[in-house]
Scaffold this active site. Structure first.
Site, short mmCIF file in Angstrom:
data_model
loop_
_atom_site.label_atom_id
_atom_site.label_comp_id
_atom_site.label_asym_id
_atom_site.label_seq_id
_atom_site.Cartn_x
_atom_site.Cartn_y
_atom_site.Cartn_z
N HIS A 131 0.85 -1.20 0.00
CA HIS A 131 0.00 0.00 0.00
C HIS A 131 0.88 1.24 0.00
O HIS A 131 2.05 1.19 0.39
CB HIS A 131 -0.90 0.01 1.23
CG HIS A 131 -1.97 -1.03 1.20
ND1 HIS A 131 -3.09 -0.95 1.99
CD2 HIS A 131 -2.10 -2.18 0.47
CE1 HIS A 131 -3.87 -2.00 1.78
NE2 HIS A 131 -3.28 -2.76 0.85
N GLU A 160 1.01 3.91 1.90
CA GLU A 160 1.58 4.31 3.19
C GLU A 160 2.74 3.41 3.60
O GLU A 160 3.78 3.89 4.06
CB GLU A 160 0.50 4.29 4.28
CG GLU A 160 -0.64 5.25 4.04
CD GLU A 160 -1.80 4.66 3.24
OE1 GLU A 160 -2.91 5.21 3.36
OE2 GLU A 160 -1.61 3.66 2.52
N CYS A 181 -5.82 2.38 5.76
CA CYS A 181 -6.50 1.15 6.17
C CYS A 181 -5.88 0.68 7.49
O CYS A 181 -4.84 1.20 7.92
CB CYS A 181 -6.36 0.09 5.08
SG CYS A 181 -4.72 -0.67 5.01
N CYS A 202 -2.13 -0.22 7.26
CA CYS A 202 -1.28 0.96 7.12
C CYS A 202 -1.24 1.77 8.41
O CYS A 202 -0.19 2.27 8.80
CB CYS A 202 -1.77 1.82 5.96
SG CYS A 202 -1.53 1.01 4.36
#
Length: 179
Positions: A76, A78, A106, A109
């Site tokens: 992801h 992040e 999320c 993250c």
């Protein structure tokens, strides 16, 4: 009395200017996160997610989602930005840094943000918007709020003597670094 009024006006003006500059900085870094997301999305690397990590006004790292490119569900924006920033500063803690991301992080993250010791998060759109465009962030937040036994994924604890030995050795280990 007059000088006190002028002092008060000056202080309010300075405070207002500082707050406006901070807001402009936040908007600039959020804009960069959106640009990063666009780059990744247009390249077919992953979903429309970007992140920028900043400390004292300097960018430490930035990244976009690369789940599709890397076939790594943890890639992801992040997490990638944290990896990038940590490599850049050669430290697994990013204490004092701020992360700007175009979507609310999320749970995975957010966990990485905590592990990196980042204490400020700014984002453009929440989990409801991510859900609207087809991502399951909102569902994951709801799932983690449930008791373990009520979650969709079954989890079980099985103790082993090997684990006991591992913990014993860890307890005795000299010079260990906690994080």
């Amino acid at each position: 009395m007059f000088i006190n009024s002028i002092d008060k006006i000056i202080k309010i003006t300075i405070f207002t200017f500082i707050r406006m500059k901070e807001k402009m900085d936040h908007l600039a870094f959020l804009k960069l996160s959106v640009e990063e997301a666009l780059d990744g999305m247009r390249a077919g690397d992953g979903g429309p997610f970007g992140a920028v990590i900043v400390r004292r006004g300097k960018i430490l790292g930035k990244a976009h989602n690369t789940v599709l490119k890397s076939h790594d569900p943890s890639a992801h924006a992040e997490v990638n930005a944290i990896r990038n920033a940590s490599a850049h500063v050669q430290d697994h803690h990013l204490t004092g840094a701020t992360i700007y991301t175009n979507f609310e992080p999320c749970p995975m993250c957010l966990g990485a943000i905590y592990w990196a010791d980042i204490r400020e998060v700014y984002y453009c759109a929440g989990r409801q918007v991510a859900e609207r465009i087809g991502f399951m962030d909102k569902h994951l937040y709801e799932e983690f709020a449930r008791p373990t036994q009520d979650r969709e994924i079954s989890t079980s604890v099985i103790t082993t003597t090997d684990m006991d030995r591992l913990l014993d050795e860890w307890d005795l280990l000299e010079g260990k670094i906690l994080y």
